[in-house]
Design a protein around this motif. Structure first.
Motif, short mmCIF file in Angstrom:
data_model
loop_
_atom_site.label_atom_id
_atom_site.label_comp_id
_atom_site.label_asym_id
_atom_site.label_seq_id
_atom_site.Cartn_x
_atom_site.Cartn_y
_atom_site.Cartn_z
N GLU A 86 0.83 -1.06 -0.15
CA GLU A 86 0.04 0.11 0.05
C GLU A 86 0.99 1.53 -0.07
O GLU A 86 0.61 2.31 -0.76
CB GLU A 86 -0.67 -0.01 1.29
N GLU B 123 -4.27 3.96 -5.47
CA GLU B 123 -5.25 4.70 -4.57
C GLU B 123 -6.74 4.44 -5.41
O GLU B 123 -7.63 4.43 -4.62
CB GLU B 123 -4.90 5.96 -4.75
N LYS C 220 -7.98 0.60 -4.28
CA LYS C 220 -8.24 0.53 -2.89
C LYS C 220 -9.28 1.56 -2.34
O LYS C 220 -10.26 1.35 -1.48
CB LYS C 220 -7.26 0.58 -2.00
N ASN D 24 -11.58 4.31 -0.34
CA ASN D 24 -11.20 4.92 1.03
C ASN D 24 -11.02 3.65 1.82
O ASN D 24 -10.85 4.27 3.04
CB ASN D 24 -12.67 5.56 1.23
N GLN D 25 -11.15 2.50 1.41
CA GLN D 25 -10.27 1.55 2.72
C GLN D 25 -8.90 1.24 2.56
O GLN D 25 -8.15 1.48 1.49
CB GLN D 25 -11.16 0.28 2.30
N SER D 26 -8.38 0.63 3.56
CA SER D 26 -7.08 0.00 3.56
C SER D 26 -6.94 -1.21 2.42
O SER D 26 -7.99 -1.60 1.79
CB SER D 26 -6.70 -0.61 4.94
N GLU E 297 -5.70 -4.12 2.97
CA GLU E 297 -6.01 -5.19 3.63
C GLU E 297 -7.41 -5.59 3.70
O GLU E 297 -7.83 -6.63 3.47
CB GLU E 297 -5.43 -5.14 5.03
N ASP E 298 -8.19 -4.32 3.91
CA ASP E 298 -9.69 -4.59 4.10
C ASP E 298 -10.01 -4.91 2.63
O ASP E 298 -11.15 -5.89 2.53
CB ASP E 298 -10.42 -3.48 4.49
N LEU E 299 -9.65 -4.38 1.28
CA LEU E 299 -9.97 -4.67 0.44
C LEU E 299 -9.65 -6.11 -0.08
O LEU E 299 -10.66 -6.68 -0.64
CB LEU E 299 -9.54 -3.52 -0.83
N GLU F 290 -12.11 -8.56 1.62
CA GLU F 290 -13.34 -8.40 1.02
C GLU F 290 -13.55 -9.32 -0.41
O GLU F 290 -14.48 -9.83 -0.60
CB GLU F 290 -13.86 -6.95 0.61
#
Length: 237
Positions: free
Chosen positions: A197, A218, A221, A223-225, A227-229, A232
């Motif tokens: 990232e 950018e 991904k 607005n999320q990190s 890792e979260d993306l 998901e």
């Protein structure tokens, strides 16, 4: 610099490790390649490096096909696997000079670069030792140095930060950025999503051999990190 067109790889038994993968890595890109174990990352990197045959699609390096012009492609590419397989009967300096000879690096330039990178990775004092005495981390550092002294147009790395201490990881990231500022491109796989990232201007996410997301970091991904993306996308059926 690197163009992958509809690349697929099927292993014996019918397992499709990579399925119709296409992406572009341009000069100046630090491109992160992300996926779970068995997603197809190493298969793709090995095919790009010319150490794994494939029949479907094409891979171009600096406009040349790795299948049709393998030697020309390898002259401008450096590949560091996750477990570097070095000649353990050689000393560190013998190995680096061997690489220097293969890639026609002048004596003056190789001495300057070996000193620069050897000192930076704190390996200079060990270059006279046999590689059989090196730890995994030391072998990884030597493999990295052997790639950097070549100033490759395309640098391929498979999990480069695994096994490196924090200082060596920081130094590697610095030199990766320096290489790309000089017009080269880097394509590397990693499980360390925080590093990807922060370091990568572009990322690609692969799942089950298929590309499921790619582009500017950018934008991918949002607005999320990262890792979260990643979690998901991987958890989606």
């Amino acid at each position: 610099m690197l163009s992958i067109h509809n690349f697929s790889k099927v292993y014996k038994g019918g397992k499709k490790a990579v399925d119709n993968l296409s992406l572009e890595v341009k000069a100046g890109d630090i491109y992160g390649f992300i996926g779970h174990n068995g997603a197809g990352k190493t298969t793709t990197l090995r095919a790009i490096a010319g150490v794994l045959d494939f029949e479907e699609g094409d891979i171009l390096i600096n406009g040349m096909s790795i299948n049709k012009e393998p030697v020309a492609c390898k002259k401008v590419t450096a590949y560091i696997p996750d477990n570097p397989d070095l000649y353990e009967h050689l000393t560190g300096i013998q190995y680096l000079n061997f690489i220097g000879d293969i890639y026609s690096i002048s004596q003056k330039e190789r001495e300057e670069l070996i000193r620069k990178y050897g000192d930076a990775f704190e390996l200079t004092k060990n270059l006279g030792d046999l590689l059989s005495s090196y730890s995994h981390g030391m072998k990884q550092k030597l493999a990295i140095i052997s790639a950097l002294i070549r100033k490759p147009k395309l640098l391929l790395l498979d999990e480069p930060f695994v096994g490196l201490d924090p200082m060596a990881s920081h130094i590697l990231k610095t030199y990766m950025a320096e290489l790309c500022q000089e017009g080269s491109a880097i394509f590397f796989s990693t499980h360390v999503l925080e590093v990807a990232e922060k370091l990568c201007n572009k990322i690609a996410i692969i799942k089950g051999g298929k590309l499921i997301a790619c582009g500017n970091t950018e934008e991918v991904k949002g607005n999320q990190s990262l890792e979260d993306l990643f979690m998901e996308l991987i958890e989606e059926k």
